[in-house]
Structure formats: structure tokens, C-alpha cells
Design a protein around this motif. Structure first.
Motif, PDB file in Angstrom:
ATOM      1  N   VAL A 141      -9.219   0.646  -2.241  1.00 55.99           N
ATOM      2  CA  VAL A 141      -8.736  -0.857  -2.241  1.00 55.99           C
ATOM      3  C   VAL A 141      -9.934  -1.361  -1.489  1.00 55.99           C
ATOM      4  O   VAL A 141     -10.478  -2.531  -2.334  1.00 55.99           O
ATOM      5  CB  VAL A 141      -7.604  -0.848  -1.076  1.00 55.99           C
ATOM      6  N   ALA A 184     -11.197  -4.597  -4.053  1.00 53.72           N
ATOM      7  CA  ALA A 184     -11.309  -5.867  -3.308  1.00 53.72           C
ATOM      8  C   ALA A 184     -12.625  -6.450  -3.440  1.00 53.72           C
ATOM      9  O   ALA A 184     -12.707  -7.675  -3.791  1.00 53.72           O
ATOM     10  CB  ALA A 184     -10.864  -5.838  -2.094  1.00 53.72           C
ATOM     11  N   TYR A 191      -6.205  -7.997  -0.763  1.00 56.10           N
ATOM     12  CA  TYR A 191      -5.575  -7.177  -0.070  1.00 56.10           C
ATOM     13  C   TYR A 191      -5.609  -7.921   1.374  1.00 56.10           C
ATOM     14  O   TYR A 191      -6.117  -8.554   1.850  1.00 56.10           O
ATOM     15  CB  TYR A 191      -6.440  -5.903   0.335  1.00 56.10           C
ATOM     16  N   HIS A 245      -6.690   3.202   1.236  1.00 59.12           N
ATOM     17  CA  HIS A 245      -6.909   2.128   2.383  1.00 59.12           C
ATOM     18  C   HIS A 245      -8.390   2.129   2.692  1.00 59.12           C
ATOM     19  O   HIS A 245      -8.958   1.240   2.853  1.00 59.12           O
ATOM     20  CB  HIS A 245      -5.932   2.463   3.690  1.00 59.12           C
ATOM     21  N   LEU A 266       0.799  -1.188   0.018  1.00 60.58           N
ATOM     22  CA  LEU A 266       0.026  -0.082  -0.025  1.00 60.58           C
ATOM     23  C   LEU A 266       0.977   1.382  -0.183  1.00 60.58           C
ATOM     24  O   LEU A 266       0.650   2.248  -0.551  1.00 60.58           O
ATOM     25  CB  LEU A 266      -0.829  -0.008   1.191  1.00 60.58           C
ATOM     26  N   GLU A 290      -0.398  -5.292   4.329  1.00 58.61           N
ATOM     27  CA  GLU A 290      -0.593  -4.350   3.456  1.00 58.61           C
ATOM     28  C   GLU A 290      -0.152  -4.523   2.075  1.00 58.61           C
ATOM     29  O   GLU A 290       0.357  -3.668   1.437  1.00 58.61           O
ATOM     30  CB  GLU A 290      -0.276  -3.001   4.130  1.00 58.61           C
ATOM     31  N   THR A 291      -0.344  -5.725   1.683  1.00 52.56           N
ATOM     32  CA  THR A 291      -0.072  -6.101   0.487  1.00 52.56           C
ATOM     33  C   THR A 291      -1.158  -6.162  -0.539  1.00 52.56           C
ATOM     34  O   THR A 291      -2.055  -6.812  -0.188  1.00 52.56           O
ATOM     35  CB  THR A 291       1.022  -7.433   0.289  1.00 52.56           C
ATOM     36  N   LEU A 292      -1.058  -5.679  -1.774  1.00 52.20           N
ATOM     37  CA  LEU A 292      -2.160  -5.655  -2.784  1.00 52.20           C
ATOM     38  C   LEU A 292      -1.480  -6.636  -3.906  1.00 52.20           C
ATOM     39  O   LEU A 292      -0.569  -6.638  -4.187  1.00 52.20           O
ATOM     40  CB  LEU A 292      -2.442  -4.320  -3.358  1.00 52.20           C
ATOM     41  N   SER A 336      -4.269  -7.283   4.864  1.00 50.34           N
ATOM     42  CA  SER A 336      -4.107  -6.415   5.540  1.00 50.34           C
ATOM     43  C   SER A 336      -3.064  -6.476   6.841  1.00 50.34           C
ATOM     44  O   SER A 336      -2.744  -5.307   7.267  1.00 50.34           O
ATOM     45  CB  SER A 336      -5.633  -6.088   6.333  1.00 50.34           C
TER      46      SER A 336
END
Length: 131
Positions: A92, A96, A103, A88, A50, A108-110, A105
């Protein structure tokens, strides 16, 4: 009348976003930050944090010339923070929920999903090649 071969059922992407979801697709692509997020993930081989995405979007907004070399010069931490917060809390979750990204959490990787790639393909079909 729709010519044969051009019917919605003939499209290879229809199973990703059915005809009843046109408003959803258009809504997802309507926001510049969501488009930028998807483009960034595509260019980053499908995965990024993110923070990385927020920095890139804030930098692009500050310096829209894609040929310019930048290391966040001129972009304040406040600008990056504002972008990160909007990603955020708004962008996202929308992407999602639509299945365009995953995502995590905790890290915090997409991760870009096939539906996200389909969105990018549809945007390119309408607007031309992405920069």
C-alpha cells in the motif's frame, strides 16, 4: 529509430508515467500482491477496505481457480493476517507513493486512482487480459 506516431510523446499515458519512470512502473507491477490489489480495486468499483483486499488475495493464493466459489474456506486467519500485514507495511505505501491509490488510514480504505488504472492497462498490454 522510432516510427512517427509511436514516439513516447504520442502515448496518451505518458503524462502519468514518463519515460524516466519505466523502472518505477515495472517495479510496481513486478509484485503479484500489488497487481492483485489493483485488480481487486478495479473490480470493486475503485474502493475497498484493507481487510477486504487481504481476504481476497489470501483466498486467491489458496485457490487460484477464478471460477471457484469460496467463502474463505481453507484460508486461515493467519494467512489473511500475513497478507494484510504485507499490504499495510509494504505494498500500500509503494502504490500510494506512486499515486496509484489513495489510502485513508483512519478507515483503512483504499481508492484506485487514474495512475492505478494506467498501471493495469499497461499490465494488460504486456500480459493480455486480466483474469
Amino acid at each position: 529509430m522510432i516510427p512517427p506516431g509511436n514516439s513516447p510523446s504520442a502515448s496518451p499515458d505518458v503524462d502519468d508515467f514518463s519515460g524516466e519512470d519505466v523502472d518505477t512502473v515495472m517495479g510496481l507491477l513486478a509484485d503479484q500482491r500489488r497487481r492483485a490489489l489493483l485488480r481487486f480495486l478495479e473490480r470493486a468499483d475503485g474502493t475497498a477496505t484493507l481487510s477486504e483486499i487481504a481476504e481476497a488475495i489470501a483466498t486467491e493464493a489458496r485457490n487460484p481457480d477464478p471460477g471457484a466459489i469460496s467463502d474463505l474456506a481453507g484460508v486461515s486467519s493467519r494467512d489473511v493476517r500475513e497478507v494484510r500485514i504485507s499490504l499495510h507495511h509494504l505494498h500500500v505505501p509503494k502504490l500510494a507513493a506512486a499515486g496509484a491509490i489513495d489510502y485513508d488510514s483512519e478507515t483503512e480504505t483504499l481508492t484506485l486512482r487514474e495512475r492505478g488504472r494506467t498501471l493495469l492497462d499497461r499490465q494488460e498490454a504486456v500480459c493480455g487480459p486480466l483474469r
